[in-house]
Scaffold this motif. Sequence first.
Motif, short mmCIF file in Angstrom:
data_model
loop_
_atom_site.label_atom_id
_atom_site.label_comp_id
_atom_site.label_asym_id
_atom_site.label_seq_id
_atom_site.Cartn_x
_atom_site.Cartn_y
_atom_site.Cartn_z
N MET A 248 0.83 -1.20 0.00
CA MET A 248 0.00 0.00 0.00
C MET A 248 0.87 1.26 0.00
O MET A 248 0.57 2.24 -0.70
N ALA A 251 2.15 1.69 -3.49
CA ALA A 251 1.10 2.14 -4.41
C ALA A 251 0.86 3.64 -4.25
O ALA A 251 0.68 4.36 -5.24
N LEU A 252 0.86 4.11 -3.02
CA LEU A 252 0.64 5.53 -2.77
C LEU A 252 1.86 6.36 -3.21
O LEU A 252 1.71 7.43 -3.80
N ARG A 257 -2.71 3.97 -8.94
CA ARG A 257 -4.11 3.86 -8.58
C ARG A 257 -4.66 2.45 -8.77
O ARG A 257 -5.51 1.99 -7.99
N LEU A 260 -3.57 0.37 -5.81
CA LEU A 260 -4.29 0.81 -4.63
C LEU A 260 -5.72 0.28 -4.66
O LEU A 260 -6.24 -0.20 -3.64
#
Length: 354
Positions: A248, A251-252, A257, A260
């Motif tokens: 996570m 992904a951020l 996106r 996520l």
Amino acid sequence: MSDGLVGPVEVVGVGLLGTSVALACRRAGLDVLLTDVSADHVRTASALGAGRPRVEGDRPQLVVVAVPPDHLGAAIAQALRDSDAVVTDVGSVKTGPLAAVAGEPGVRRYVGGHPMAGSERSGPLAATADLFEGRPWAVAPHPDADPDGVALVEQLAELCAAVVVRLSPEDHDRAVARTSHVPHLLASLAAGRLADAPADYLKLSGQGVRDVTRVAGGSPELYGQIVAANSAAVVELLAEVRVGLDAMISALTDADRARLWELLERGVDGTRAIPGKHGGPVRPTASVFVSVPDEPGVLARLFAAAGESDVNIEDVHIDHDLGREVGLVELLVDETRAEHLLASLESRGWVTHR
């Protein structure tokens, strides 16, 4: 043991769970013997009608050990030595106590148990004979357990109006790590981020943060004992959570996106995997929000209005206005009935929205 559970039943440790078991057994007409390191607890439980102190010459048919996790193995071993009774327990972890008594000559008479019930209160005064009604009660016999002893423990669970779930000790510990222990630890970590937060930040707290952190308010001493006793299963699962957390973060950081979305969707899948009401499949629900004054009787009137609308409330949450004595009640209902409930409540003068 062909006659089944006829008693006496000895309860070792008369706190919330032990006294509740004792009260349920007394309700069924069984003789109950009470043992505790605290004489005050025994006197209190006896005064509540949970049983009588054990005396020399008593021969229990079944011993229920309900002591704190750190003392569970020793107490089970002592119970096996003190009588020829079947011995069970109500502890949250099953492999640790089993390992502690593996060398005992009477280990065949030990059958692990774990009722999935409790309260934010503790001690015998918090006990009730109805505590286990409709709740799962894990019965976790080891491979060499006496089948008659297993049957006796399952009869105890049924006598307490619980629902028996048969698991091996290892599967039990993996199951509670996934459904209870790790979620509690994650709630504690999330709540810990609030401890030093500025007061202005905390003014933004809503129902979401309360839902996520609610269980973090439990006793650190007791829960520390529980998760430490199940450390192998908990650590294994925490390692999986760490992989997900790293994914996570990546992904951020990478503004990915799609990744996520995948991680969030996995969370949605998890919520759908939790059994629905009465253990059946999850049914789609919708939320109806109702603004209510913070005053006695208002919730009773709201629920009565929902009943008059012929709509069943599946669940309810309450959030409170920071600046006014007003609450926002979230009623979860079958999604096909939400619009009907909205219209019906509005026609009765309630302030609602979706």
